[in-house]
Design a protein around this motif. Structure first.
Motif, PDB file in Angstrom:
ATOM      1  N   LEU A  36       8.887  -1.922   1.001  1.00 29.05           N
ATOM      2  CA  LEU A  36       8.295  -2.256  -0.282  1.00 29.05           C
ATOM      3  C   LEU A  36       8.481  -1.076  -1.221  1.00 29.05           C
ATOM      4  CD1 LEU A  36       4.906  -3.923   0.715  1.00 29.05           C
ATOM      5  CD2 LEU A  36       7.008  -5.048  -0.001  1.00 29.05           C
ATOM      6  N   LYS A  37       8.966  -1.335  -2.402  1.00 31.39           N
ATOM      7  CA  LYS A  37       9.154  -0.270  -3.383  1.00 31.39           C
ATOM      8  C   LYS A  37       7.944  -0.245  -4.311  1.00 31.39           C
ATOM      9  CE  LYS A  37      12.841   1.123  -5.148  1.00 31.39           C
ATOM     10  NZ  LYS A  37      14.043   1.317  -5.998  1.00 31.39           N
ATOM     11  N   ILE A  38       7.242   0.864  -4.293  1.00 30.25           N
ATOM     12  CA  ILE A  38       6.034   1.037  -5.099  1.00 30.25           C
ATOM     13  C   ILE A  38       6.253   2.208  -6.056  1.00 30.25           C
ATOM     14  CG2 ILE A  38       3.549   1.437  -5.080  1.00 30.25           C
ATOM     15  CD1 ILE A  38       4.343  -1.119  -3.643  1.00 30.25           C
ATOM     16  N   LEU A  58      -1.992   4.125   1.020  1.00 28.40           N
ATOM     17  CA  LEU A  58      -0.852   3.226   1.140  1.00 28.40           C
ATOM     18  C   LEU A  58      -0.252   3.242   2.548  1.00 28.40           C
ATOM     19  CD1 LEU A  58       1.139   3.831  -2.188  1.00 28.40           C
ATOM     20  CD2 LEU A  58      -0.344   1.897  -1.621  1.00 28.40           C
ATOM     21  N   SER A  59      -0.656   4.196   3.362  1.00 31.98           N
ATOM     22  CA  SER A  59       0.014   4.409   4.647  1.00 31.98           C
ATOM     23  C   SER A  59      -0.518   3.533   5.767  1.00 31.98           C
ATOM     24  CB  SER A  59      -0.127   5.880   5.060  1.00 31.98           C
ATOM     25  OG  SER A  59      -1.492   6.188   5.344  1.00 31.98           O
ATOM     26  N   ASN A  60      -1.709   2.968   5.614  1.00 27.18           N
ATOM     27  CA  ASN A  60      -2.348   2.244   6.716  1.00 27.18           C
ATOM     28  C   ASN A  60      -1.982   0.757   6.658  1.00 27.18           C
ATOM     29  OD1 ASN A  60      -3.957   1.952   8.981  1.00 27.18           O
ATOM     30  ND2 ASN A  60      -5.775   1.460   7.769  1.00 27.18           N
ATOM     31  N   THR A  61      -0.713   0.466   6.873  1.00 26.87           N
ATOM     32  CA  THR A  61      -0.219  -0.897   6.784  1.00 26.87           C
ATOM     33  C   THR A  61       0.970  -1.058   7.721  1.00 26.87           C
ATOM     34  OG1 THR A  61       0.944  -2.459   5.319  1.00 26.87           O
ATOM     35  CG2 THR A  61       1.086  -0.130   4.758  1.00 26.87           C
ATOM     36  N   PRO A  62       1.216  -2.252   8.239  1.00 26.31           N
ATOM     37  CA  PRO A  62       2.389  -2.458   9.097  1.00 26.31           C
ATOM     38  C   PRO A  62       3.692  -2.524   8.311  1.00 26.31           C
ATOM     39  CG  PRO A  62       1.207  -4.518   8.816  1.00 26.31           C
ATOM     40  CD  PRO A  62       0.351  -3.450   8.194  1.00 26.31           C
ATOM     41  N   LEU A  63       3.607  -2.378   7.000  1.00 29.18           N
ATOM     42  CA  LEU A  63       4.779  -2.465   6.146  1.00 29.18           C
ATOM     43  C   LEU A  63       5.324  -1.079   5.834  1.00 29.18           C
ATOM     44  CD1 LEU A  63       3.159  -4.973   3.636  1.00 29.18           C
ATOM     45  CD2 LEU A  63       4.653  -5.554   5.553  1.00 29.18           C
ATOM     46  N   PHE A 285      -6.477  -1.455  -0.270  1.00 28.52           N
ATOM     47  CA  PHE A 285      -5.068  -1.182  -0.537  1.00 28.52           C
ATOM     48  C   PHE A 285      -4.162  -1.946   0.427  1.00 28.52           C
ATOM     49  CE2 PHE A 285      -6.774   2.220  -3.083  1.00 28.52           C
ATOM     50  CZ  PHE A 285      -5.828   2.391  -4.080  1.00 28.52           C
ATOM     51  N   THR A 286      -4.589  -2.085   1.691  1.00 28.28           N
ATOM     52  CA  THR A 286      -3.797  -2.846   2.649  1.00 28.28           C
ATOM     53  C   THR A 286      -3.735  -4.316   2.257  1.00 28.28           C
ATOM     54  OG1 THR A 286      -4.347  -1.328   4.459  1.00 28.28           O
ATOM     55  CG2 THR A 286      -3.602  -3.517   5.077  1.00 28.28           C
ATOM     56  N   ASN A 287      -4.879  -4.873   1.848  1.00 20.07           N
ATOM     57  CA  ASN A 287      -4.892  -6.270   1.393  1.00 20.07           C
ATOM     58  C   ASN A 287      -4.008  -6.456   0.166  1.00 20.07           C
ATOM     59  OD1 ASN A 287      -6.636  -7.036   3.412  1.00 20.07           O
ATOM     60  ND2 ASN A 287      -8.452  -7.144   2.109  1.00 20.07           N
ATOM     61  N   TRP A 288      -4.067  -5.507  -0.765  1.00 20.46           N
ATOM     62  CA  TRP A 288      -3.234  -5.610  -1.970  1.00 20.46           C
ATOM     63  C   TRP A 288      -1.759  -5.616  -1.589  1.00 20.46           C
ATOM     64  CZ3 TRP A 288      -0.272  -1.401  -4.292  1.00 20.46           C
ATOM     65  CH2 TRP A 288       0.360  -1.786  -5.497  1.00 20.46           C
ATOM     66  N   LEU A 289      -1.362  -4.667  -0.737  1.00 21.87           N
ATOM     67  CA  LEU A 289       0.039  -4.588  -0.333  1.00 21.87           C
ATOM     68  C   LEU A 289       0.478  -5.845   0.409  1.00 21.87           C
ATOM     69  CD1 LEU A 289       0.468  -0.907   0.925  1.00 21.87           C
ATOM     70  CD2 LEU A 289       1.576  -1.939  -1.047  1.00 21.87           C
ATOM     71  N   ASN A 290      -0.384  -6.364   1.246  1.00 21.92           N
ATOM     72  CA  ASN A 290      -0.006  -7.523   2.049  1.00 21.92           C
ATOM     73  C   ASN A 290      -0.007  -8.806   1.230  1.00 21.92           C
ATOM     74  OD1 ASN A 290       0.550  -9.346   4.078  1.00 21.92           O
ATOM     75  ND2 ASN A 290      -1.491  -9.263   4.979  1.00 21.92           N
ATOM     76  N   TYR A 291      -1.167  -9.167   0.653  1.00 21.79           N
ATOM     77  CA  TYR A 291      -1.324 -10.486   0.049  1.00 21.79           C
ATOM     78  C   TYR A 291      -0.742 -10.609  -1.354  1.00 21.79           C
ATOM     79  CZ  TYR A 291      -4.512 -11.124   3.962  1.00 21.79           C
ATOM     80  OH  TYR A 291      -5.052 -11.205   5.223  1.00 21.79           O
ATOM     81  N   TYR A 292      -0.831  -9.542  -2.136  1.00 22.36           N
ATOM     82  CA  TYR A 292      -0.408  -9.642  -3.529  1.00 22.36           C
ATOM     83  C   TYR A 292       0.964  -9.040  -3.788  1.00 22.36           C
ATOM     84  CZ  TYR A 292      -5.307 -10.863  -4.411  1.00 22.36           C
ATOM     85  OH  TYR A 292      -6.537 -11.466  -4.396  1.00 22.36           O
ATOM     86  N   TYR A 294       3.572  -7.956  -0.710  1.00 25.47           N
ATOM     87  CA  TYR A 294       4.523  -8.391   0.319  1.00 25.47           C
ATOM     88  C   TYR A 294       4.661  -9.910   0.405  1.00 25.47           C
ATOM     89  CZ  TYR A 294       6.491  -9.125   4.978  1.00 25.47           C
ATOM     90  OH  TYR A 294       7.266  -9.549   6.036  1.00 25.47           O
ATOM     91  N   GLN A 295       3.535 -10.627   0.358  1.00 27.70           N
ATOM     92  CA  GLN A 295       3.589 -12.078   0.500  1.00 27.70           C
ATOM     93  C   GLN A 295       4.145 -12.774  -0.743  1.00 27.70           C
ATOM     94  OE1 GLN A 295       2.995 -13.505   3.322  1.00 27.70           O
ATOM     95  NE2 GLN A 295       2.037 -11.806   4.411  1.00 27.70           N
ATOM     96  N   GLU A 296       4.186 -12.071  -1.861  1.00 32.29           N
ATOM     97  CA  GLU A 296       4.603 -12.684  -3.121  1.00 32.29           C
ATOM     98  C   GLU A 296       5.963 -12.208  -3.625  1.00 32.29           C
ATOM     99  OE1 GLU A 296       2.977 -15.108  -4.515  1.00 32.29           O
ATOM    100  OE2 GLU A 296       1.310 -15.023  -3.094  1.00 32.29           O
ATOM    101  N   THR A 297       6.362 -11.016  -3.235  1.00 31.74           N
ATOM    102  CA  THR A 297       7.590 -10.445  -3.803  1.00 31.74           C
ATOM    103  C   THR A 297       8.832 -11.089  -3.188  1.00 31.74           C
ATOM    104  OG1 THR A 297       8.566  -8.324  -4.458  1.00 31.74           O
ATOM    105  CG2 THR A 297       7.942  -8.556  -2.141  1.00 31.74           C
ATOM    106  N   PRO A 298       9.886 -11.302  -3.974  1.00 33.87           N
ATOM    107  CA  PRO A 298      11.118 -11.839  -3.396  1.00 33.87           C
ATOM    108  C   PRO A 298      11.834 -10.792  -2.539  1.00 33.87           C
ATOM    109  CG  PRO A 298      11.463 -11.297  -5.697  1.00 33.87           C
ATOM    110  CD  PRO A 298       9.986 -11.105  -5.425  1.00 33.87           C
TER     111      PRO A 298
END
Length: 305
Positions: A36-38, A58-63, A285-292, A294-298
């Motif tokens: 993911l590019k942030i 931002l680091s505590n995510t499986p992404l 932050f993990t929920n933001w990265l995942n749901y808004y 990762y799950q939405e970005t092409p």
């Protein structure tokens, strides 16, 4: 999974000392995965400190997350070494042709000014407009949240009678929103600001929704209908001692500052502060990265529109 940051960024040593999984650029390039590019638009004066705070949450995510750092070109930062800025930061001119999965706009110590009095306001407006078409979801923090609500929706900010300073209890308003998944009914977050927004102004705007608020701190988390714009009025990313450092800094300046509320045990500054916000900060932050994000970005970044 780790966060990918430049090999020599000072935040790397801080994070590794805390057992945070950090991956250098050379190792990341060997993994067959699109990170993911942030982009982090860092408006805080102590940029190196803020970098570590943001990278940590931002680091505590499986992404795998790849971060670009953005600074203003219309205002020269004075509290960060020029060499650091040259080595690690980009200007809007350098990134405006790019697309990003996510963006973070930090706070800034300019609350005493009207928005159009801020030296880089026109530049910030251009970047916020650019984010509508080039970023899947943008998270605005503290003054950045106030600026974003004002620019995108015309929500005004108001001067508070005294600085809102401390760690405050909040409640979740909408438990069904993905950003709030896993949150307790009551959670804590730090605040450090002289201005705020009001629920009555936000409630007038169709679609945007208050997700969390506080009796003492007021509106805390707001989301646009499509979740491409998230506004957080507090500082969930703060380190355990950030409020203490701000308190003693203001005392040395001779400011009339109260002890941060609900922070030092017995309001005794000789005691270490009670940390009760970091688990929910990590979760947000993990929920933001995942749901808004990762799950939405092409998969192909150039398809963001």
């Amino acid at each position: 999974m780790p966060i990918k940051i430049p090999d020599k960024l000072p935040a790397r040593n801080v994070l590794e000392s805390e057992n945070v999984f950090v991956m250098d650029e050379s190792r990341a390039c060997q993994q067959d995965i699109r990170p993911l590019k942030i982009v982090v638009f860092n408006l805080m004066p102590l940029k190196i400190t803020t970098e570590a705070q943001i990278m940590r949450v931002l680091s505590n995510t499986p992404l795998q997350v790849e971060v670009d750092l953005l600074m203003t070109s219309t205002h020269a930062p004075k509290s960060t070494p020029k060499e650091h800025l040259l080595n690690f930061y980009k200007t809007f001119e350098e990134v405006k042709g790019d697309k990003y999965d996510g963006m973070i706009v930090t706070g800034a110590p300019v609350e005493h000014l009207e928005f159009d009095e801020v030296t880089y306001w026109e530049e910030l407006k251009e970047i916020m407009e650019w984010s509508r078409r080039n970023v899947t979801s943008t998270l605005h923090i503290c003054w950045g949240a106030q600026a974003g609500l004002y620019y995108h929706y015309g929500v005004p900010k108001y001067q508070l009678s005294e600085k809102l300073f401390g760690v405050f209890e909040h409640r979740v308003i909408d438990k069904k929103e993905p950003l709030m998944r896993g949150f307790d009914d009551v959670f804590y977050a730090p605040h450090s600001r002289f201005t705020g927004v009001r629920a009555k102004d936000i409630d007038k705007i169709q679609g945007i929704k208050i997700l969390a608020e506080s009796d003492e701190a007021g509106v805390h988390i707001v989301a646009s209908p499509d979740k491409r714009l998230i506004f957080v009025t507090g500082h969930a990313e703060y380190d355990p001692f950030t409020l203490r450092e701000e308190y003693f800094r203001d005392l040395e300046k001779g400011d009339n500052i109260s002890i941060p509320k609900n922070y030092f045990p017995n309001d005794d500054t000789a005691n270490d502060p009670i940390v009760r916000w970091r688990s929910h900060a990590s979760l947000m932050f993990t929920n933001w990265l995942n749901y808004y994000v990762y799950q939405e970005t092409p998969y192909k970044l150039d398809e963001i529109n």
